[in-house]
Each structure stands twice: as structure tokens, then as C-alpha cells.
Design an enzyme around this catalytic site. Structure first.
Site, short mmCIF file in Angstrom:
data_model
loop_
_atom_site.label_atom_id
_atom_site.label_comp_id
_atom_site.label_asym_id
_atom_site.label_seq_id
_atom_site.Cartn_x
_atom_site.Cartn_y
_atom_site.Cartn_z
N HIS A 260 70.80 17.32 22.20
CA HIS A 260 71.81 17.37 23.29
C HIS A 260 71.57 18.50 24.28
O HIS A 260 72.35 18.68 25.20
CB HIS A 260 73.26 17.50 22.77
CG HIS A 260 73.72 16.38 21.91
ND1 HIS A 260 73.50 15.06 22.23
CD2 HIS A 260 74.39 16.39 20.72
CE1 HIS A 260 74.03 14.30 21.27
NE2 HIS A 260 74.55 15.08 20.35
N HIS B 18 77.38 20.74 23.47
CA HIS B 18 77.10 21.44 22.22
C HIS B 18 75.64 21.26 21.87
O HIS B 18 74.91 20.56 22.57
CB HIS B 18 77.99 20.90 21.07
CG HIS B 18 77.68 19.50 20.62
ND1 HIS B 18 77.99 18.39 21.35
CD2 HIS B 18 77.09 19.03 19.49
CE1 HIS B 18 77.61 17.29 20.71
NE2 HIS B 18 77.05 17.65 19.57
ZN ZN Z 1 76.14 16.79 15.58
#
Ligand code: ZN
Length: 261
Positions: free
Chosen positions: A119, A154
């Protein structure tokens, strides 16, 4: 607070059935006492490592979960440090893992341990780069280079061990079948699996990373000490606790804590 799920599958009938069956068949006691048959024994002890972010700031963790957030070894934990800067927790060798939607980062450490950072946005490292602990890797984000989902910036921090073989370039022709691995012929899938074993996860789909790769190499976050905190998985996905070993401060996950020097 929005739950920061990563690799999350949308709820499907199959997922619901799997979860329901798990709850019915295995109570918390069974889950705690029975070792998972899918987790291989690591070759070496888990190395002392820092958090994948700088000390002294507030952090939100969405908790301990499997790579897909629904099933399998709970080898991941989500972190959202206030400064959004993801850092290497330990020295190692960076692999940029390429997918059609962009890149994500893994770092191979001494002893056959690999950590993963999914991410991230604004990646600051290059393929093959040697990094020291604390080196900035990129920013927390919502990038989905190989698939999955994310509902808040995150980093999905993941633990694996790999066989003691150096990562090598793919053999000619192996790469062609990788992106559509569900449609790939059996021979191509075997070639892809050999690549996965030696650490080249380019074009390995989210679906295969969270299933085949996680089952073969994923290592549980449960019991691990990271940044001077010990993490304990809960009975459910994203549950758990973090215990600051210096003062026994206990934080329920998902939750916020301040990582003090
Ligand atoms: Zn995760």
C-alpha cells in the site's frame, strides 16, 4: 474509526462459509493450543528489529491479520504512523515487486527473513538497494499494485521466511504467463512457484500472494517482538494486543499507541 484493512477481499459467500466453519469447529482454546500445520518452522530465530517507522510518534494499528484479512496464517499487521513515513526496521536488501498497478516493497534480512510493505506510495528505494535500519522506504498510502483493498493510508507490514536461495532473474519465457496465473498452464504455474520460492514476486497476483505464498512462507506476527513491543494475535482477524516490554503497557488492537524511545 475506519478499519484499515489491506489485501481485503470483498465479502463473498465462500468467505462467509469459511469463517463460519472456522468459528464453529475451532474455539479459542483450540486455536491457541494447536500449532498451525501450514506454518513452516523458520530456519533462524526472528531477528531483533525496530518498528517500520520512527520512534516517538503516535501510531494507529488496525491489528494482526492474515494477508487477505479472512483466512490463513496471520502474518501481517497494519501500521499508520502519524508522520506517514515507512522505514526499514532492520538492514537488508530491497526487492521492488512489480505488478501491473505499480510496485511494492519487500526487504530480505539475514537469516532468511523477509518483510513486506504493501500500500505504500512515493516509494523511495530501488530494486536491489541495500538499506540500513531506519532508511525511509516510502509513505503510507492506499496503493493496490497487485490487487487487494485499502480504506485508509497505512502500510500492510508482513512477515515471511524464504528458502536460503538468492533471488535470481526469471528464466526466459517464465514471465509471460505470470500476470494471469489463474489461467496459466500447469507448467507455467510451476515455473512461477519456483520464482516465488526464490523471492521474485513480480507479477504475482494478490490472490496468489495471499494464498499459495502466504501458506508456504508466511510467519505469524503472534509472539513476535517488534520495536520493543510484543504482539499477540487475538482469536479474530484484526484482534490482538501489543505489550510494551519496558513497562508492560498493554494496548488493545485495533488501537492507538505512542512508540516511545
Ligand atoms: Zn493489512
Amino acid at each position: 474509526m475506519t478499519k484499515l484493512r489491506s489485501w481485503g477481499t470483498t465479502t463473498t459467500a465462500a468467505a462467509v462459509l469459511t469463517l463460519t466453519a472456522g468459528v464453529l469447529l475451532a474455539g479459542p482454546a483450540a486455536a491457541e493450543s494447536a500449532p498451525s500445520p501450514t506454518v513452516p518452522s523458520p530456519a533462524t530465530a526472528f531477528p531483533a528489529m525496530a518498528f517500520p517507522f520512527a520512534l516517538g510518534q503516535q501510531v494507529y494499528s488496525a491489528g494482526i491479520h492474515s494477508d487477505d484479512g479472512s483466512d490463513g496464517v496471520k502474518n501481517a499487521i497494519d501500521f499508520s504512523p502519524a508522520d506517514r513515513t515507512v522505514r526499514a526496521p532492520l538492514a537488508g536488501t530491497v526487492h521492488l515487486q512489480h505488478c501491473s498497478g505499480g510496485d511494492w516493497v519487500t526487504i530480505d534480512h539475514a537469516g532468511g527473513w523477509r518483510t513486506g510493505y504493501y500500500h505504500m506510495e512515493a516509494i523511495q528505494v530501488t530494486d536491489g538497494e541495500q538499506v540500513e535500519a531506519g532508511a525511509p522506504l516510502g509513505s503510507t498510502g492506499n496503493a493496490l499494485p497487485c490487487g487487494g483493498s485499502s480504506t485508509g493510508a497505512h502500510v500492510h507490514f508482513t512477515l515471511w521466511t524464504l528458502p536460503a536461495a538468492p533471488a535470481t532473474a526469471a528464466a526466459p519465457g517464465d514471465r509471460e504467463a505470470a500476470p494471469g496465473d489463474r489461467e496459466a498452464a500447469p507448467r507455467d504455474r510451476e515455473a512461477n512457484d519456483r520464482e516465488a520460492a526464490i523471492g521474485d514476486w513480480d507479477n504475482v497476483s494478490y490472490a496468489r500472494l495471499t494464498s499459495t505464498v502466504a501458506a508456504a512462507y508466511g510467519q505469524p506476527v503472534d509472539g513476535k517482538e517488534i520495536g520493543g513491543w510484543q504482539f499477540t494475535a487475538g482469536a479474530e482477524q484484526y484482534d490482538g494486543t501489543a505489550t510494551h516490554l519496558a513497562d508492560r503497557q498493554l494496548v488493545q488492537l485495533p488501537g492507538r499507541f505512542r512508540d516511545t524511545p
